[in-house]
Motif scaffolding. Structure first.
Motif, short mmCIF file in Angstrom:
data_model
loop_
_atom_site.label_atom_id
_atom_site.label_comp_id
_atom_site.label_asym_id
_atom_site.label_seq_id
_atom_site.Cartn_x
_atom_site.Cartn_y
_atom_site.Cartn_z
N TRP A 156 34.67 23.46 -32.85
CA TRP A 156 34.33 22.15 -33.43
C TRP A 156 33.18 22.30 -34.42
O TRP A 156 33.25 21.85 -35.56
N THR A 188 43.40 19.49 -39.23
CA THR A 188 43.07 19.11 -37.85
C THR A 188 43.46 17.66 -37.62
O THR A 188 43.72 16.92 -38.58
N LEU A 226 42.44 14.04 -35.37
CA LEU A 226 41.44 13.37 -34.55
C LEU A 226 41.72 11.88 -34.50
O LEU A 226 41.93 11.24 -35.53
N GLU A 272 39.55 8.85 -32.74
CA GLU A 272 38.29 8.65 -32.04
C GLU A 272 38.36 7.54 -30.99
O GLU A 272 37.71 7.62 -29.95
N LEU A 309 38.87 16.31 -38.32
CA LEU A 309 37.43 16.47 -38.14
C LEU A 309 36.76 16.22 -39.48
O LEU A 309 37.37 16.43 -40.54
N ARG A 311 36.21 10.88 -28.49
CA ARG A 311 37.34 11.65 -28.98
C ARG A 311 38.53 11.30 -28.10
O ARG A 311 38.76 11.92 -27.06
N VAL A 334 42.34 14.99 -29.82
CA VAL A 334 41.95 16.03 -30.78
C VAL A 334 42.99 17.14 -30.78
O VAL A 334 43.49 17.56 -29.72
N ASN A 335 43.32 17.63 -31.96
CA ASN A 335 44.10 18.85 -32.11
C ASN A 335 43.41 19.69 -33.19
O ASN A 335 43.45 19.34 -34.37
N LEU A 336 42.76 20.77 -32.79
CA LEU A 336 42.04 21.60 -33.73
C LEU A 336 42.94 22.58 -34.47
O LEU A 336 42.50 23.25 -35.40
#
Length: 293
Positions: free
Chosen positions: A10, A102, A104, A106, A116, A271, A274-276
């Motif tokens: 992150w 990415t 996100l 929130e 992100l 969050r 999330v998928n990074l």
């Protein structure tokens, strides 16, 4: 899930976004300063505060407006500027430089799917009279709250629950209107914020403020504190802070070099999903979020 590995990824991602934001600004001669917790991180830690989870910058309004115009004309590669003008689901007035690789979400009640990001706050000229500037801040905050109400999608039960508290009746009313004309109300609220933000000439102003900031009346401060900025080490780069960074930080945080109590050393942002590893479509991300509930 290895929490440390996720945290490291992150932080590496948002630092990379900051580096690219700086490259865009340097390429176009745009002014900016790291602010809030990011500024504390630069001075106290020479990097991201260990328990922080975001990076914040402020931009003088003329430079901020130029950035938004540049974003319409220039391809930023794997990055994009998210604004209330470009994304009808985006619930905020300030902008973000977002990583398009990415995913996100929130807030589970706000169906906005981005990546992100680094927060970019416009720094607006305001009244030379601090008390008048504070009144503008209060007016602006009411508009922000209305935009949040319009952007938030509650369950029917949560919606009716607002009637049980007289303090929430205004929120109930605007959410009812938003059910029928969400887009037009949203445009009206953004136009109101635009008008206040551009009411004063930045170059002639004595005071400035971040209307969209979260520190209340402390957001009003003398423009002279900014100057040309001063560079501080931040991880493996150097970032600009307001020239009078000590006055600026003490104004907001008093003894900012003092560490907060251990129980307050926590990440502050939600969050919901999330998928990074990749950018999912809005439908896919919202579907996965629903399945995780």
């Amino acid at each position: 899930m290895d929490i440390k590995k996720v945290k490291d990824r992150w932080n590496a991602t948002i630092l990379d976004i900051l580096k690219n934001f700086m490259q865009i600004c340097d390429r176009h001669g745009l002014r900016y300063y790291c602010c809030a917790g990011t500024a504390i991180g630069a001075v106290r830690h020479n990097g991201i505060i260990p328990w922080d989870d975001d990076i914040d910058v402020i931009m003088p309004r003329p430079d901020y407006d130029r950035l938004l115009q540049i974003a319409k004309e220039e391809d930023f590669g794997k990055y994009e500027i998210i604004t209330p003008y470009s994304d009808p689901t985006y619930p905020l007035y300030f902008s973000k430089l977002s990583d398009k690789t990415t995913t996100l979400i929130e807030d589970k009640q706000i169906p906005c799917v981005i990546g992100l990001y680094v927060d970019i706050f416009p720094l607006d000229a305001t009244d030379d009279d601090v008390e008048k500037a504070k009144r503008l801040k209060a007016k602006y905050t009411k508009i922000i709250n209305r935009l949040n109400a319009v952007s938030t999608h509650n369950s029917f039960g949560e919606y009716l629950q607002l009637l049980s508290d007289p303090k929430e009746w205004g929120r109930f009313a605007i959410k009812t209107l938003a059910y029928f004309c969400r887009s037009s109300i949203r445009r009206h609220l953004i136009a109101q914020m635009d008008e206040i933000s551009h009411r004063y000439d930045y170059d002639k102003a004595k005071n400035v403020q971040v209307y969209t900031g979260s520190y209340g009346y402390k957001e009003v401060f003398p423009k002279e504190w900014l100057g040309e900025g001063v560079l501080f080490p931040f991880e493996d780069i150097k970032v600009p802070l307001p020239k009078e960074y000590d006055k600026y930080l003490r104004h907001f945080f008093n003894d900012y070099m003092q560490f907060p109590p251990v129980e307050q050393r926590v990440e502050k942002h939600h969050r919901a999903y999330v998928n990074l590893d990749r950018k999912e479509t809005r439908k896919e991300a919202l579907g996965r979020l629903k399945n995780e509930e």
